[in-house]
Design a protein around this motif. Structure first.
Motif, PDB file in Angstrom:
ATOM      1  N   LYS A  12       0.839  -1.189   0.000  1.00 26.37           N
ATOM      2  CA  LYS A  12       0.000   0.000   0.000  1.00 26.37           C
ATOM      3  C   LYS A  12       0.880   1.247   0.000  1.00 26.37           C
ATOM      4  CE  LYS A  12      -3.949  -2.205   0.277  1.00 26.37           C
ATOM      5  NZ  LYS A  12      -4.899  -2.216  -0.867  1.00 26.37           N
ATOM      6  N   THR A  13       0.294   2.346  -0.428  1.00 31.54           N
ATOM      7  CA  THR A  13       0.998   3.628  -0.408  1.00 31.54           C
ATOM      8  C   THR A  13       0.507   4.463   0.772  1.00 31.54           C
ATOM      9  OG1 THR A  13      -0.664   4.680  -1.810  1.00 31.54           O
ATOM     10  CG2 THR A  13       1.190   3.595  -2.912  1.00 31.54           C
ATOM     11  N   GLY A  14       1.046   5.669   0.874  1.00 34.61           N
ATOM     12  CA  GLY A  14       0.674   6.548   1.972  1.00 34.61           C
ATOM     13  C   GLY A  14      -0.580   7.353   1.719  1.00 34.61           C
ATOM     14  N   PHE A  15      -1.259   7.141   0.576  1.00 30.67           N
ATOM     15  CA  PHE A  15      -2.484   7.885   0.315  1.00 30.67           C
ATOM     16  C   PHE A  15      -3.379   7.089  -0.637  1.00 30.67           C
ATOM     17  CE2 PHE A  15      -4.942  11.839  -0.726  1.00 30.67           C
ATOM     18  CZ  PHE A  15      -5.247  12.175   0.578  1.00 30.67           C
ATOM     19  N   TYR A  16      -3.980   7.757  -1.617  1.00 28.13           N
ATOM     20  CA  TYR A  16      -4.990   7.138  -2.466  1.00 28.13           C
ATOM     21  C   TYR A  16      -4.778   7.514  -3.931  1.00 28.13           C
ATOM     22  CZ  TYR A  16      -7.173   6.976   2.121  1.00 28.13           C
ATOM     23  OH  TYR A  16      -7.393   6.761   3.450  1.00 28.13           O
ATOM     24  N   PHE A  17      -5.419   6.751  -4.817  1.00 25.11           N
ATOM     25  CA  PHE A  17      -5.592   7.160  -6.205  1.00 25.11           C
ATOM     26  C   PHE A  17      -6.904   7.933  -6.290  1.00 25.11           C
ATOM     27  CE2 PHE A  17      -3.216   3.061  -7.133  1.00 25.11           C
ATOM     28  CZ  PHE A  17      -2.065   3.679  -7.583  1.00 25.11           C
ATOM     29  N   ASP A  18      -6.851   9.121  -6.868  1.00 27.30           N
ATOM     30  CA  ASP A  18      -8.057   9.934  -7.033  1.00 27.30           C
ATOM     31  C   ASP A  18      -8.289  10.235  -8.509  1.00 27.30           C
ATOM     32  OD1 ASP A  18      -8.591  10.026  -4.339  1.00 27.30           O
ATOM     33  OD2 ASP A  18      -7.746  12.027  -4.028  1.00 27.30           O
ATOM     34  N   ASP A  19      -9.531  10.166  -8.917  1.00 28.86           N
ATOM     35  CA  ASP A  19      -9.920  10.483 -10.286  1.00 28.86           C
ATOM     36  C   ASP A  19     -10.041  12.010 -10.407  1.00 28.86           C
ATOM     37  OD1 ASP A  19     -11.130  10.900 -12.728  1.00 28.86           O
ATOM     38  OD2 ASP A  19     -12.580   9.279 -12.521  1.00 28.86           O
ATOM     39  N   LYS A  24     -12.732  17.462 -10.704  1.00 26.80           N
ATOM     40  CA  LYS A  24     -12.870  18.759 -11.375  1.00 26.80           C
ATOM     41  C   LYS A  24     -14.281  18.974 -11.917  1.00 26.80           C
ATOM     42  CE  LYS A  24      -8.120  19.821 -12.759  1.00 26.80           C
ATOM     43  NZ  LYS A  24      -7.226  20.102 -13.903  1.00 26.80           N
ATOM     44  N   LYS A  25     -14.957  17.859 -12.226  1.00 28.36           N
ATOM     45  CA  LYS A  25     -16.332  17.974 -12.750  1.00 28.36           C
ATOM     46  C   LYS A  25     -17.357  18.182 -11.634  1.00 28.36           C
ATOM     47  CE  LYS A  25     -15.727  15.305 -17.023  1.00 28.36           C
ATOM     48  NZ  LYS A  25     -16.286  16.277 -17.968  1.00 28.36           N
ATOM     49  N   GLY A  26     -16.860  18.240 -10.376  1.00 29.25           N
ATOM     50  CA  GLY A  26     -17.760  18.565  -9.283  1.00 29.25           C
ATOM     51  C   GLY A  26     -18.123  17.429  -8.359  1.00 29.25           C
ATOM     52  N   ALA A  27     -17.324  16.353  -8.320  1.00 23.02           N
ATOM     53  CA  ALA A  27     -17.604  15.252  -7.397  1.00 23.02           C
ATOM     54  C   ALA A  27     -17.677  15.786  -5.965  1.00 23.02           C
ATOM     55  CB  ALA A  27     -16.524  14.183  -7.506  1.00 23.02           C
ATOM     56  N   VAL A  28     -18.633  15.310  -5.200  1.00 21.68           N
ATOM     57  CA  VAL A  28     -18.874  15.829  -3.859  1.00 21.68           C
ATOM     58  C   VAL A  28     -18.065  15.044  -2.832  1.00 21.68           C
ATOM     59  CG1 VAL A  28     -20.632  16.240  -2.085  1.00 21.68           C
ATOM     60  CG2 VAL A  28     -21.179  16.568  -4.515  1.00 21.68           C
ATOM     61  N   ASP A  30     -17.194  13.364   0.579  1.00 22.99           N
ATOM     62  CA  ASP A  30     -18.037  12.699   1.575  1.00 22.99           C
ATOM     63  C   ASP A  30     -17.128  11.986   2.565  1.00 22.99           C
ATOM     64  OD1 ASP A  30     -19.961  11.423   3.040  1.00 22.99           O
ATOM     65  OD2 ASP A  30     -20.512   9.981   1.500  1.00 22.99           O
ATOM     66  N   GLY A  31     -16.803  12.659   3.671  1.00 22.01           N
ATOM     67  CA  GLY A  31     -15.859  12.092   4.629  1.00 22.01           C
ATOM     68  C   GLY A  31     -14.483  11.979   3.997  1.00 22.01           C
ATOM     69  N   ALA A  32     -13.946  10.768   3.992  1.00 17.43           N
ATOM     70  CA  ALA A  32     -12.623  10.543   3.402  1.00 17.43           C
ATOM     71  C   ALA A  32     -12.710  10.091   1.956  1.00 17.43           C
ATOM     72  CB  ALA A  32     -11.855   9.506   4.219  1.00 17.43           C
ATOM     73  N   THR A  33     -13.898  10.150   1.371  1.00 15.41           N
ATOM     74  CA  THR A  33     -14.047   9.698  -0.012  1.00 15.41           C
ATOM     75  C   THR A  33     -14.858  10.721  -0.804  1.00 15.41           C
ATOM     76  OG1 THR A  33     -14.683   7.807  -1.379  1.00 15.41           O
ATOM     77  CG2 THR A  33     -16.128   8.326   0.479  1.00 15.41           C
ATOM     78  N   TYR A  34     -15.289  10.326  -1.996  1.00 16.67           N
ATOM     79  CA  TYR A  34     -16.090  11.198  -2.860  1.00 16.67           C
ATOM     80  C   TYR A  34     -17.330  10.443  -3.333  1.00 16.67           C
ATOM     81  CZ  TYR A  34     -12.065  14.368  -3.330  1.00 16.67           C
ATOM     82  OH  TYR A  34     -11.032  15.238  -3.095  1.00 16.67           O
ATOM     83  N   ARG A  35     -18.410  11.174  -3.517  1.00 17.58           N
ATOM     84  CA  ARG A  35     -19.616  10.607  -4.101  1.00 17.58           C
ATOM     85  C   ARG A  35     -19.671  10.945  -5.583  1.00 17.58           C
ATOM     86  NH1 ARG A  35     -23.832  13.281  -2.018  1.00 17.58           N
ATOM     87  NH2 ARG A  35     -22.870  14.327  -0.254  1.00 17.58           N
ATOM     88  N   GLY A  36     -20.099   9.999  -6.378  1.00 22.00           N
ATOM     89  CA  GLY A  36     -20.194  10.232  -7.807  1.00 22.00           C
ATOM     90  C   GLY A  36     -19.572   9.099  -8.599  1.00 22.00           C
ATOM     91  N   GLU A  37     -19.617   9.227  -9.920  1.00 20.72           N
ATOM     92  CA  GLU A  37     -19.106   8.201 -10.815  1.00 20.72           C
ATOM     93  C   GLU A  37     -17.701   8.549 -11.298  1.00 20.72           C
ATOM     94  OE1 GLU A  37     -20.642   5.329 -11.624  1.00 20.72           O
ATOM     95  OE2 GLU A  37     -22.234   5.889 -10.217  1.00 20.72           O
ATOM     96  N   ALA A  38     -16.837   7.535 -11.374  1.00 19.96           N
ATOM     97  CA  ALA A  38     -15.500   7.720 -11.940  1.00 19.96           C
ATOM     98  C   ALA A  38     -15.613   7.972 -13.439  1.00 19.96           C
ATOM     99  CB  ALA A  38     -14.654   6.479 -11.674  1.00 19.96           C
ATOM    100  N   VAL A  39     -14.696   8.795 -13.972  1.00 13.79           N
ATOM    101  CA  VAL A  39     -14.715   9.078 -15.407  1.00 13.79           C
ATOM    102  C   VAL A  39     -13.391   8.732 -16.095  1.00 13.79           C
ATOM    103  CG1 VAL A  39     -16.465  10.882 -15.190  1.00 13.79           C
ATOM    104  CG2 VAL A  39     -14.050  11.506 -15.056  1.00 13.79           C
ATOM    105  N   THR A  40     -12.300   8.641 -15.344  1.00 12.67           N
ATOM    106  CA  THR A  40     -11.006   8.312 -15.937  1.00 12.67           C
ATOM    107  C   THR A  40     -10.883   6.801 -16.122  1.00 12.67           C
ATOM    108  OG1 THR A  40      -9.960  10.246 -14.934  1.00 12.67           O
ATOM    109  CG2 THR A  40      -8.500   8.462 -15.638  1.00 12.67           C
ATOM    110  N   PRO A  41     -10.450   6.331 -17.299  1.00 16.04           N
ATOM    111  CA  PRO A  41     -10.321   4.890 -17.548  1.00 16.04           C
ATOM    112  C   PRO A  41      -9.472   4.200 -16.480  1.00 16.04           C
ATOM    113  CG  PRO A  41     -10.058   6.104 -19.590  1.00 16.04           C
ATOM    114  CD  PRO A  41     -10.118   7.138 -18.500  1.00 16.04           C
ATOM    115  N   GLY A  42      -9.926   3.029 -16.040  1.00 20.75           N
ATOM    116  CA  GLY A  42      -9.214   2.251 -15.029  1.00 20.75           C
ATOM    117  C   GLY A  42      -9.788   2.412 -13.639  1.00 20.75           C
TER     118      GLY A  42
END
Length: 414
Positions: A12-19, A24-28, A30-42
């Protein structure tokens, strides 16, 4: 000393992968994560657990050299390689790299790096994260074979000198941009706080008013908490292209004037703005930062522009540097592939009077951070990123302590 085996383990790394595109498209948030759909491939989620691969090189005297493969938080964005998942890439290392290293002498760092850098599968170089971790392990292997420090290997092979003082450390706040700033001031971080200004509505303001208030707070907080007026950190804010979103990517005058206004607010502290625009294209990004630098310089604003997005590889760094696209280049260490490219990038920037920020990502590991400290102490960038993670204390400790060990050992181990 010969290499007799190469072993991999998932980590594991010291943080996360973020889309980044989804954010930038406005994902909300929510705590330590985000609500919404991923858009970047993978990506299957906007935020996913960061993954690494430890590459362990076994030498014939049974010493073990180690490096960690890791990719940046915003993988798959800004022209970078795709999302890096351990299960997908351990087989690649075992098939494409391991057979080429076993039996080789661990005696020349640059030659071994060139070997790894030139491996191609289906006409393409290996993922940057693989090259990053394997070459770390090779540097460690050469240093162990020669009974010396990793920074001493670099200094010898690139004709530099190991520094006699530590490189200024830049710390990241993440979204805890108030509480974490206090930690930075207490630790006397030389550059702060990054800020993670990646949303216009919540963090910048449509007229830049939210960030302006934050910079004002930063200045006053430093003055309030510092022990004496000898502590004068650089204020370095990463705005992730949001100035272009708010004011228009080609509204250069307005963007430059806003940065000049922020510089006045930040006084008496120096201000740096990273990534004022992101135009989703390398050539256009270079032109934008070149234009903004000229405007800022002509208007004599006390602010420096830091290039990041679309300036990923050694070739990119040379291109942006030659065109004076910004005042400082972030050398985003995992994006360059082999760590030999980090060495060359820092030295190239310095040779062209471009400031070099040896950065990276919160999404690395303790091992990659320590090895980056050796690179910095052998090459002398203007600042180095505290990593991994966004907690401030841990990343600052890892990078600072490794550089202090180098200072203590350099004159003893030759």
């Amino acid at each position: 000393m010969k290499i007799i085996d190469v072993i991999c383990s998932a980590g594991k790394t010291g943080f996360y992968f973020d889309d980044q595109r989804a954010i930038k498209k406005g994902a909300v948030s929510d705590g330590a994560t985000y609500r919404g759909e991923a858009v970047t491939p993978g990506f299957t989620k906007i935020r996913q657990s960061g993954e690494s691969i430890s590459v362990m090189i076994i030498l014939e005297d049974k010493q073990i050299a180690c490096g960690d493969c890791a990719a940046v938080q915003y993988s798959g964005a800004g022209g970078r390689d795709a999302l890096f998942l351990a299960k997908d890439f351990i087989p690649v290392i075992e098939k494409e790299i391991k057979p080429r290293l076993i039996g080789r002498e661990a005696d020349n760092f640059r030659e071994l790096c060139n070997l790894v850098e030139n491996i191609k599968v289906d006409g393409k170089k290996l993922h940057t994260a693989i090259r990053y971790g394997v070459t770390q392990a090779l540097l460690d292997a050469v240093s162990k074979s020669n009974n010396c420090l990793m920074c001493q290997v670099i200094a010898k092979e690139y004709n530099t000198k190991v520094l006699s003082e530590i490189v200024p450390i830049f710390t990241q706040s993440g979204d805890s941009r108030y509480e974490n700033t206090d930690k930075m001031i207490i630790k006397k971080a030389q550059v702060l706080p990054h800020g993670l200004i990646n949303n216009v509505k919540e963090k910048l303001g449509y007229d830049g008013e939210i960030l302006e208030e934050y910079v004002k707070w930063l200045k006053n907080r430093i003055i309030e908490l510092r022990d004496d007026d000898l502590y004068n950190p650089v204020i370095h804010i990463d705005v992730y292209g949001t100035l272009g979103v708010a004011f228009g990517n080609e509204n250069y005058e307005k963007i430059a004037d806003y940065m000049g206004k922020l510089a006045e607010v930040a006084k008496p502290f120096k201000l740096r703005i990273e990534g004022p625009v992101d135009v989703e294209d390398r050539e256009k990004q270079m032109i934008a930062l070149k234009t903004l630098r000229k405007l800022v310089d002509d208007k004599k604003y006390n602010v420096e522009i830091v290039a990041d997005e679309w300036c990923n590889t050694l070739e990119d760094i040379k291109y942006f540097t030659d065109n004076k696209a910004g005042h400082m280049i972030q050398i985003k260490t995992p994006d360059l592939g082999g760590i030999n490219n980090i060495v060359e990038a820092v030295l190239y920037c310095k040779s062209k009077n471009m400031k070099a920020y040896q950065g990276g990502t919160c999404n690395e590991t303790d091992i990659s951070a320590r090895i980056c400290a050796h690179i910095a102490m052998a090459t002398g960038p203007n600042q180095i990123l505290a990593k991994p993670g966004m907690g401030v204390d841990e990343g600052y400790m890892i990078v600072c302590n490794e550089m202090q060990r180098i200072l203590a050992l350099n004159n003893i181990i030759n």
